[in-house]
Write a protein that holds these residues in place. Structure first.
Motif, short mmCIF file in Angstrom:
data_model
loop_
_atom_site.label_atom_id
_atom_site.label_comp_id
_atom_site.label_asym_id
_atom_site.label_seq_id
_atom_site.Cartn_x
_atom_site.Cartn_y
_atom_site.Cartn_z
N ARG A 127 0.84 -1.21 0.00
CA ARG A 127 0.00 0.00 0.00
C ARG A 127 0.88 1.26 0.00
N ASP A 128 1.92 1.23 0.83
CA ASP A 128 2.81 2.39 0.88
C ASP A 128 3.51 2.61 -0.46
N GLY A 129 3.94 1.51 -1.07
CA GLY A 129 4.61 1.60 -2.37
C GLY A 129 3.67 2.14 -3.44
N GLU A 130 2.45 1.66 -3.45
CA GLU A 130 1.47 2.14 -4.43
C GLU A 130 1.15 3.61 -4.21
N ALA A 131 1.05 4.00 -2.94
CA ALA A 131 0.78 5.42 -2.63
C ALA A 131 1.95 6.29 -3.07
N ALA A 132 3.16 5.82 -2.82
CA ALA A 132 4.35 6.58 -3.23
C ALA A 132 4.42 6.68 -4.75
N LEU A 133 4.11 5.60 -5.43
CA LEU A 133 4.12 5.59 -6.89
C LEU A 133 3.08 6.56 -7.44
N THR A 134 1.89 6.53 -6.85
CA THR A 134 0.82 7.45 -7.28
C THR A 134 1.25 8.89 -7.08
N GLN A 135 1.87 9.17 -5.94
CA GLN A 135 2.33 10.53 -5.67
C GLN A 135 3.42 10.95 -6.66
N GLU A 136 4.34 10.06 -6.95
CA GLU A 136 5.41 10.35 -7.91
C GLU A 136 4.82 10.62 -9.29
N ARG A 137 3.81 9.85 -9.67
CA ARG A 137 3.17 10.08 -10.97
C ARG A 137 2.52 11.45 -11.01
N ARG A 138 1.82 11.81 -9.93
CA ARG A 138 1.18 13.12 -9.88
C ARG A 138 2.21 14.24 -10.00
N GLU A 139 3.30 14.09 -9.25
CA GLU A 139 4.35 15.10 -9.30
C GLU A 139 4.99 15.18 -10.69
N ALA A 140 5.20 14.02 -11.31
CA ALA A 140 5.78 14.00 -12.65
C ALA A 140 4.84 14.66 -13.66
N GLN A 141 3.54 14.39 -13.54
CA GLN A 141 2.57 15.01 -14.44
C GLN A 141 2.53 16.53 -14.23
N ALA A 142 2.59 16.96 -12.98
CA ALA A 142 2.58 18.39 -12.69
C ALA A 142 3.84 19.05 -13.26
N LYS A 143 4.98 18.39 -13.11
CA LYS A 143 6.24 18.92 -13.63
C LYS A 143 6.19 18.98 -15.17
N ALA A 144 5.63 17.94 -15.77
CA ALA A 144 5.51 17.92 -17.23
C ALA A 144 4.63 19.07 -17.72
N LYS A 145 3.51 19.31 -17.02
CA LYS A 145 2.63 20.42 -17.40
C LYS A 145 3.36 21.75 -17.25
N GLU A 146 4.13 21.88 -16.17
CA GLU A 146 4.87 23.12 -15.94
C GLU A 146 5.91 23.34 -17.05
N LEU A 147 6.63 22.28 -17.39
CA LEU A 147 7.65 22.39 -18.44
C LEU A 147 7.00 22.71 -19.79
N LEU A 148 5.86 22.11 -20.06
CA LEU A 148 5.15 22.37 -21.31
C LEU A 148 4.71 23.83 -21.37
N ALA A 149 4.19 24.33 -20.26
CA ALA A 149 3.77 25.73 -20.21
C ALA A 149 4.96 26.66 -20.42
N GLN A 150 6.09 26.34 -19.81
CA GLN A 150 7.29 27.15 -20.00
C GLN A 150 7.74 27.12 -21.45
N ALA A 151 7.70 25.94 -22.05
CA ALA A 151 8.11 25.80 -23.45
C ALA A 151 7.17 26.59 -24.37
N GLU A 152 5.88 26.54 -24.08
CA GLU A 152 4.92 27.29 -24.89
C GLU A 152 5.15 28.79 -24.76
N THR A 153 5.42 29.24 -23.54
CA THR A 153 5.69 30.66 -23.32
C THR A 153 6.95 31.08 -24.06
N LYS A 154 8.00 30.27 -23.93
CA LYS A 154 9.25 30.58 -24.61
C LYS A 154 9.07 30.58 -26.13
#
Length: 99
Positions: A31-58
């Motif tokens: 359960r802890d591993g799945e929760a950590a994996l889910t959190q990492e995925r969320r963080e990765a998706q948020a980072k990807a969205k942020e990078l995409l927004a920065q790239a679009e702005t640039k």
């Protein structure tokens, strides 16, 4: 004899308890591993969205700068063409008047 039987019973109970504890620990770890994996995925998706927004702005900034550069070049070419047109008109007018 009773001591041996009691010892065997106690050993079986401790083994059963240990197995239950191990099973609970494994389940909790999963359960802890799945929760950590889910959190990492969320963080990765948020980072990807942020990078995409920065790239679009640039990209938009670069497109705007490129557009401005070409507009300046266009204006310079139009001005040069206007001067050439005026010179050509004078040359033609001079030839018509002389002829």
């Amino acid at each position: 004899m009773r001591l041996v039987t009691d010892s065997e019973t106690l050993a079986r109970e401790k083994k059963t308890q240990a197995q239950a504890q191990v099973k609970a620990l494994v389940e909790q770890a999963q359960r802890d591993g799945e929760a950590a994996l889910t959190q990492e995925r969320r963080e990765a998706q948020a980072k990807a969205k942020e990078l995409l927004a920065q790239a679009e702005t640039k990209g938009a900034e670069q497109a705007k700068a490129t557009m401005k550069k070409y507009e300046q070049e266009r204006d310079a070419l139009k001005a040069a063409a206007g001067e050439k047109l005026a010179q050509a008109a004078e040359l033609i007018a001079g030839k018509v008047v002389r002829d």
